[in-house]
Write a protein that holds these residues in place. Sequence first.
Motif, mmCIF file in Angstrom:
data_model
loop_
_atom_site.group_PDB
_atom_site.id
_atom_site.type_symbol
_atom_site.label_atom_id
_atom_site.label_comp_id
_atom_site.label_asym_id
_atom_site.label_seq_id
_atom_site.Cartn_x
_atom_site.Cartn_y
_atom_site.Cartn_z
ATOM 1 N N GLY A 1 24.112 -27.480 4.207
ATOM 2 C CA GLY A 1 22.968 -27.970 3.451
ATOM 3 C C GLY A 1 22.000 -28.903 4.156
ATOM 4 N N ASN A 2 21.185 -29.543 3.357
ATOM 5 C CA ASN A 2 20.166 -30.463 3.858
ATOM 6 C C ASN A 2 20.770 -31.712 4.480
ATOM 7 O OD1 ASN A 2 17.866 -28.972 3.383
ATOM 8 N ND2 ASN A 2 17.637 -29.737 1.300
ATOM 9 N N LEU A 3 21.926 -32.118 4.024
ATOM 10 C CA LEU A 3 22.579 -33.289 4.590
ATOM 11 C C LEU A 3 22.830 -33.071 6.082
ATOM 12 C CD1 LEU A 3 23.884 -36.058 4.135
ATOM 13 C CD2 LEU A 3 25.990 -34.852 3.519
ATOM 14 N N HIS A 4 23.370 -31.931 6.428
ATOM 15 C CA HIS A 4 23.625 -31.602 7.840
ATOM 16 C C HIS A 4 22.320 -31.552 8.623
ATOM 17 C CE1 HIS A 4 24.515 -28.721 11.191
ATOM 18 N NE2 HIS A 4 25.471 -29.587 11.350
ATOM 19 N N LEU A 5 21.308 -30.931 8.056
ATOM 20 C CA LEU A 5 20.014 -30.837 8.730
ATOM 21 C C LEU A 5 19.443 -32.226 9.001
ATOM 22 C CD1 LEU A 5 17.710 -29.109 9.852
ATOM 23 C CD2 LEU A 5 16.766 -29.026 7.530
ATOM 24 N N GLN A 6 19.524 -33.121 8.020
ATOM 25 C CA GLN A 6 19.020 -34.475 8.212
ATOM 26 C C GLN A 6 19.744 -35.183 9.356
ATOM 27 O OE1 GLN A 6 19.630 -36.150 4.337
ATOM 28 N NE2 GLN A 6 17.813 -35.181 3.461
ATOM 29 N N GLY B 1 29.042 -16.878 2.857
ATOM 30 C CA GLY B 1 27.888 -17.427 3.560
ATOM 31 C C GLY B 1 27.147 -18.444 2.722
ATOM 32 N N HIS B 2 27.033 -18.170 1.437
ATOM 33 C CA HIS B 2 26.368 -19.126 0.539
ATOM 34 C C HIS B 2 27.179 -20.416 0.423
ATOM 35 C CE1 HIS B 2 22.891 -16.884 -0.765
ATOM 36 N NE2 HIS B 2 23.647 -15.817 -0.930
ATOM 37 N N PHE B 3 28.505 -20.274 0.330
ATOM 38 C CA PHE B 3 29.334 -21.476 0.233
ATOM 39 C C PHE B 3 29.215 -22.324 1.503
ATOM 40 C CE2 PHE B 3 33.285 -23.874 0.762
ATOM 41 C CZ PHE B 3 33.269 -24.611 -0.414
ATOM 42 N N VAL B 4 29.307 -21.682 2.658
ATOM 43 C CA VAL B 4 29.177 -22.410 3.923
ATOM 44 C C VAL B 4 27.804 -23.083 3.996
ATOM 45 C CG1 VAL B 4 29.043 -22.141 6.443
ATOM 46 C CG2 VAL B 4 30.899 -21.049 5.157
ATOM 47 N N GLY B 5 26.766 -22.376 3.555
ATOM 48 C CA GLY B 5 25.428 -22.953 3.529
ATOM 49 C C GLY B 5 25.334 -24.159 2.611
ATOM 50 N N MET B 6 26.039 -24.112 1.489
ATOM 51 C CA MET B 6 26.039 -25.247 0.573
ATOM 52 C C MET B 6 26.728 -26.454 1.215
ATOM 53 S SD MET B 6 26.943 -23.242 -2.962
ATOM 54 C CE MET B 6 27.016 -24.686 -4.016
ATOM 55 N N ILE B 7 27.770 -26.204 1.963
ATOM 56 C CA ILE B 7 28.475 -27.303 2.628
ATOM 57 C C ILE B 7 27.579 -27.906 3.712
ATOM 58 C CG2 ILE B 7 30.437 -27.879 4.129
ATOM 59 C CD1 ILE B 7 31.178 -27.456 1.149
ATOM 60 N N VAL C 1 33.938 -31.257 10.437
ATOM 61 C CA VAL C 1 33.610 -30.687 11.741
ATOM 62 C C VAL C 1 32.099 -30.645 11.929
ATOM 63 C CG1 VAL C 1 33.732 -28.608 13.156
ATOM 64 C CG2 VAL C 1 35.763 -29.424 11.984
ATOM 65 N N TYR C 2 31.347 -30.225 10.908
ATOM 66 C CA TYR C 2 29.885 -30.190 11.011
ATOM 67 C C TYR C 2 29.305 -31.564 11.326
ATOM 68 C CZ TYR C 2 29.116 -25.430 9.267
ATOM 69 O OH TYR C 2 29.066 -24.075 9.118
ATOM 70 N N MET C 3 29.914 -32.613 10.821
ATOM 71 C CA MET C 3 29.393 -33.962 11.022
ATOM 72 C C MET C 3 30.004 -34.656 12.238
ATOM 73 S SD MET C 3 27.061 -34.321 8.864
ATOM 74 C CE MET C 3 26.516 -33.510 7.375
#
Length: 192
Positions: A152-157, A144-150, A82-84
Motif C-alpha cells: 500500500g501507500n504506507l510502503h510507498l511513503q 495480488g490484491h492482498f499483497v498490494g493492500m499490505i 520484510v517490506y519495511m
Amino acid sequence: MQAAAEVFFEQGYAATKIDAIIDRVGGSKRTIYNEFGNKEGLFLALVVENVDKVLSAFPIGEIGTRELRETLTAFGQHLMAVYMSHTLLGIYRIAITEANRFPELVKSFYEQGPGRATSQLAGILEDARNREEIRADDCERAAGHFVGMIRGNLHLQVVLGLRPPPSGEEMQQEVVFAVEAFLRGVLPSSDK
C-alpha cells in the motif's frame, strides 16, 4: 550479503563494483563469481534471501491446519516486516531507479520477490476455496490484491523517504485492517 547490500544501497546498482564489496568484506572476485556468478546474481541472492524469510514462515504442512484469518494475518505481518526492513527498502529503491536500464534484473527481482510471495499466497487461497471457506474465481489475482493492500501507500511513503518506517504497532494495525477488508471481499455472503 550485508556488505553487498550496503554497497548497492550507497552506490546504486549500476555504480556498484564487485571490488567495492570485496574492499568491505575481504575475499576475492573469484569467490564472489563462484558463489553468485556475477553482480546480478549477487543482487538477486539478496532478494531471494529476504523473500525466503517471508515464505519460510509458512511450512506447507501447517497451513491447512490454521484458520484463514490467522494465516493471512501471520503472512501479512511477515510480509509487512520484510517490506519495511532496511534491506528490502533499499532493494525496492534500486529496482525503481534501475528499471529502464536493467529490465531483466527488475523482472528477476519481481519474479523472485513479490511474484513468488503472491504465488504462495495464491496456493493458500486456492486451498481455502477448495474447502469452501472463500469464494474467489481467480486466487492469483486475489493474492495480488492482498499483497498490494499490505504494501500500500504506507510502503510507498517509506520508499520515497516521506516518512520513517512504521512502528511495530502501526504495522500490526495496517495488517489487521487489510485482512479484515480482504476477507469481506472473498468470504461467502453468509459469512460476512
